[in-house]
Design a protein around this motif. Structure first.
Motif, PDB file in Angstrom:
ATOM      1  N   LYS A 127       0.828  -1.202   0.000  1.00 50.31           N
ATOM      2  CA  LYS A 127       0.000   0.000   0.000  1.00 50.31           C
ATOM      3  C   LYS A 127       0.863   1.252   0.000  1.00 50.31           C
ATOM      4  O   LYS A 127       0.630   2.190  -0.776  1.00 50.31           O
ATOM      5  N   GLU A 128       1.867   1.263   0.874  1.00 52.04           N
ATOM      6  CA  GLU A 128       2.789   2.396   0.932  1.00 52.04           C
ATOM      7  C   GLU A 128       3.561   2.532  -0.373  1.00 52.04           C
ATOM      8  O   GLU A 128       3.790   3.635  -0.874  1.00 52.04           O
ATOM      9  N   PHE A 129       3.977   1.402  -0.926  1.00 48.03           N
ATOM     10  CA  PHE A 129       4.764   1.412  -2.156  1.00 48.03           C
ATOM     11  C   PHE A 129       3.959   1.985  -3.328  1.00 48.03           C
ATOM     12  O   PHE A 129       4.448   2.813  -4.092  1.00 48.03           O
ATOM     13  N   LYS A 130       2.708   1.562  -3.469  1.00 49.47           N
ATOM     14  CA  LYS A 130       1.868   2.024  -4.582  1.00 49.47           C
ATOM     15  C   LYS A 130       1.578   3.514  -4.481  1.00 49.47           C
ATOM     16  O   LYS A 130       1.489   4.213  -5.494  1.00 49.47           O
ATOM     17  N   ASN A 131       1.434   4.017  -3.270  1.00 45.24           N
ATOM     18  CA  ASN A 131       1.178   5.440  -3.101  1.00 45.24           C
ATOM     19  C   ASN A 131       2.329   6.286  -3.630  1.00 45.24           C
ATOM     20  O   ASN A 131       2.121   7.396  -4.116  1.00 45.24           O
ATOM     21  N   ARG A 132       3.538   5.749  -3.544  1.00 47.46           N
ATOM     22  CA  ARG A 132       4.707   6.499  -3.975  1.00 47.46           C
ATOM     23  C   ARG A 132       5.074   6.227  -5.426  1.00 47.46           C
ATOM     24  O   ARG A 132       5.658   7.080  -6.087  1.00 47.46           O
ATOM     25  N   SER A 133       4.750   5.033  -5.917  1.00 40.92           N
ATOM     26  CA  SER A 133       5.145   4.679  -7.285  1.00 40.92           C
ATOM     27  C   SER A 133       4.439   5.525  -8.331  1.00 40.92           C
ATOM     28  O   SER A 133       4.896   5.618  -9.473  1.00 40.92           O
ATOM     29  N   LEU A 134       3.312   6.160  -7.972  1.00 33.67           N
ATOM     30  CA  LEU A 134       2.597   7.018  -8.915  1.00 33.67           C
ATOM     31  C   LEU A 134       3.392   8.260  -9.279  1.00 33.67           C
ATOM     32  O   LEU A 134       3.114   8.915 -10.280  1.00 33.67           O
ATOM     33  N   GLU A 135       4.390   8.590  -8.475  1.00 34.43           N
ATOM     34  CA  GLU A 135       5.183   9.786  -8.723  1.00 34.43           C
ATOM     35  C   GLU A 135       6.289   9.551  -9.756  1.00 34.43           C
ATOM     36  O   GLU A 135       7.020  10.484 -10.097  1.00 34.43           O
ATOM     37  N   TYR A 137       8.970   7.540  -9.468  1.00 30.53           N
ATOM     38  CA  TYR A 137      10.289   7.258  -8.918  1.00 30.53           C
ATOM     39  C   TYR A 137      10.711   5.827  -9.241  1.00 30.53           C
ATOM     40  O   TYR A 137       9.904   4.990  -9.627  1.00 30.53           O
ATOM     41  N   TYR A 138      11.993   5.555  -9.045  1.00 28.41           N
ATOM     42  CA  TYR A 138      12.504   4.214  -9.276  1.00 28.41           C
ATOM     43  C   TYR A 138      12.106   3.283  -8.137  1.00 28.41           C
ATOM     44  O   TYR A 138      11.801   3.711  -7.023  1.00 28.41           O
ATOM     45  N   PHE A 139      12.156   1.981  -8.412  1.00 26.58           N
ATOM     46  CA  PHE A 139      11.723   0.990  -7.430  1.00 26.58           C
ATOM     47  C   PHE A 139      12.480   1.140  -6.111  1.00 26.58           C
ATOM     48  O   PHE A 139      11.875   1.088  -5.034  1.00 26.58           O
ATOM     49  N   ILE A 140      13.801   1.305  -6.177  1.00 27.29           N
ATOM     50  CA  ILE A 140      14.591   1.371  -4.947  1.00 27.29           C
ATOM     51  C   ILE A 140      14.161   2.551  -4.089  1.00 27.29           C
ATOM     52  O   ILE A 140      14.030   2.436  -2.861  1.00 27.29           O
ATOM     53  N   GLU A 141      13.910   3.704  -4.718  1.00 26.96           N
ATOM     54  CA  GLU A 141      13.465   4.876  -3.959  1.00 26.96           C
ATOM     55  C   GLU A 141      12.114   4.623  -3.311  1.00 26.96           C
ATOM     56  O   GLU A 141      11.902   4.913  -2.130  1.00 26.96           O
ATOM     57  N   ASN A 142      11.173   4.083  -4.109  1.00 28.02           N
ATOM     58  CA  ASN A 142       9.829   3.814  -3.582  1.00 28.02           C
ATOM     59  C   ASN A 142       9.867   2.816  -2.430  1.00 28.02           C
ATOM     60  O   ASN A 142       9.207   2.998  -1.408  1.00 28.02           O
ATOM     61  N   MET A 143      10.632   1.744  -2.612  1.00 28.19           N
ATOM     62  CA  MET A 143      10.702   0.717  -1.574  1.00 28.19           C
ATOM     63  C   MET A 143      11.381   1.258  -0.315  1.00 28.19           C
ATOM     64  O   MET A 143      10.964   0.956   0.807  1.00 28.19           O
ATOM     65  N   ASN A 144      12.412   2.055  -0.504  1.00 25.44           N
ATOM     66  CA  ASN A 144      13.098   2.634   0.644  1.00 25.44           C
ATOM     67  C   ASN A 144      12.163   3.526   1.462  1.00 25.44           C
ATOM     68  O   ASN A 144      12.124   3.446   2.702  1.00 25.44           O
ATOM     69  N   MET A 145      11.369   4.360   0.780  1.00 23.66           N
ATOM     70  CA  MET A 145      10.434   5.230   1.493  1.00 23.66           C
ATOM     71  C   MET A 145       9.325   4.423   2.156  1.00 23.66           C
ATOM     72  O   MET A 145       8.884   4.746   3.264  1.00 23.66           O
ATOM     73  N   ALA A 146       8.851   3.361   1.479  1.00 23.85           N
ATOM     74  CA  ALA A 146       7.810   2.514   2.066  1.00 23.85           C
ATOM     75  C   ALA A 146       8.321   1.803   3.310  1.00 23.85           C
ATOM     76  O   ALA A 146       7.629   1.736   4.336  1.00 23.85           O
TER      77      ALA A 146
END
Length: 354
Positions: A127-135, A137-146
């Motif tokens: 859920k956290e990952f999908k909220n950020r992936s819309l922006e 960003y690359y997978f590593i950035e999204n996963m790190n923030m999630a």
């Protein structure tokens, strides 16, 4: 040719390894050295199980691959010791086998623990990952923030970012394409290098080694052979992930930042206002160790490492992210791209606007 181009590490490494193994083989098989003190067995074990893995780390693994790949030369050294040292001398050191099993078992247990943690929090993480992936960003950035949102300031957040990236890029990214609709200014950095061929060669070598080492170790100890098999599979996934990440992570100018992610190994985001200047690189082929302490080298690995195309100087020190949460303070970036002139003009124009 490699030596003349200033990249003799592989040649030096192989020469040293052959000298170590050759010297130990001659001690036990040439009559000239007979009789010998049985304590020489300890020296041979140190050569095979300590010296060779350490040399492999400093020549091959360091700053390029996961530290966990040290298990491969460790087990290969053990196999070499098993066939070089006569069995009547080696039997006195059977405990060594169990020490290796425990060490490799700890690595395997840690991997399984990480996998369990990801599965446990998978719904919330996605859920956290999908909220950020819309922006975009690359997978590593999204996963790190999630992961940060679930495990703030946690070692698991740092290690989990690398681990999840390895499995994502190696297993689930083959149908992915570079998103050009969200980010317009993107620059590939691998098409004029041999980095893909280099990683494919390493994968090929590991697969061949896996077949041979697994067969040999299975005769010695089945437990070690299966742990070795797991670690070799992990290393192959690491190289596949590196290939895919290099293909899918061009250098970007995004949200007033220069975003550089080189495969899964290293990344840095630099605000454009923190860039002092960009120049075509005109320095020596190799950097000194002192220079490398403060440089983010954004070039990919290659058979023959060419000079970087650009030198970017920063106004203030920035933090680069490496594997498993390690960081590095840098005040300078060197890199190469496939379209150098377009990159230079784009950065220069962005600096003028800022």
């Amino acid at each position: 040719m490699i030596y003349e181009k200033g990249n003799p590490k592989w040649a030096i490494f192989l020469v040293i390894i052959f000298m170590i193994l050759g010297a130990n083989y001659m001690i036990y098989n040439f009559s000239f050295f007979q009789p010998f003190d049985e304590k020489i067995v300890i020296a041979s074990l140190i050569d095979c199980i300590l010296v060779i893995p350490i040399l492999t780390y400093f020549f091959i693994i360091r700053n390029k691959y996961s530290f966990k790949t040290i298990g491969i030369p460790l087990l290969a050294g053990y196999a070499a010791a098993y066939y070089i040292i006569p069995q009547e001398y080696l039997q006195s050191y059977n405990k060594l086998t169990w020490i290796i099993i425990v060490m490799e078992g700890l690595i395997l247990t840690f991997e399984l623990f990480l996998f369990y943690k990801i599965l446990k929090y998978f719904p919330k993480l996605m859920k956290e990952f999908k909220n950020r992936s819309l922006e975009g960003y690359y997978f590593i950035e999204n996963m790190n923030m999630a992961l940060k949102s679930i495990f703030p300031n946690s070692l698991f957040e740092k290690i989990g970012t690398t681990e999840s990236s390895i499995y994502y890029y190696s297993l689930f990214s083959f149908r992915k394409k570079i998103n050009t609709s969200v980010i317009k200014e993107q620059f590939s950095y691998h098409k004029k290098t041999s980095v893909i061929a280099l990683n494919l060669m390493l994968i090929h070598a590991i697969v061949i080694e896996t077949i041979g080492i697994h067969y040999l170790l299975h005769k010695i100890n089945p437990i070690i052979s299966y742990i070795t098999l797991f670690l070799n599979v992990y290393t192959v996934l690491l190289f596949i992930a590196e290939i895919q990440a290099i293909r899918l992570t061009p250098i970007q100018i995004r949200n007033e930042k220069l975003v550089i992610q080189i495969g899964i190994m290293k990344r840095i985001n630099i605000p454009l206002k923190n860039i002092s200047k960009i120049e075509y690189y005109n320095g020596p082929e190799k950097f000194s160790n002192k220079e490398l302490e403060n440089i983010f080298d954004a070039r990919v690995n290659d058979f023959i490492q060419e000079k970087p195309k650009f030198d970017i100087y920063l106004k203030e020190t920035s933090t680069a992210n490496l594997l498993y949460g390690f960081t590095k303070k840098v005040n300078r970036i060197v890199l190469s791209v496939d379209e150098p002139e377009r990159f230079y003009q784009t950065i220069s124009q962005s600096l003028q606007e800022n």
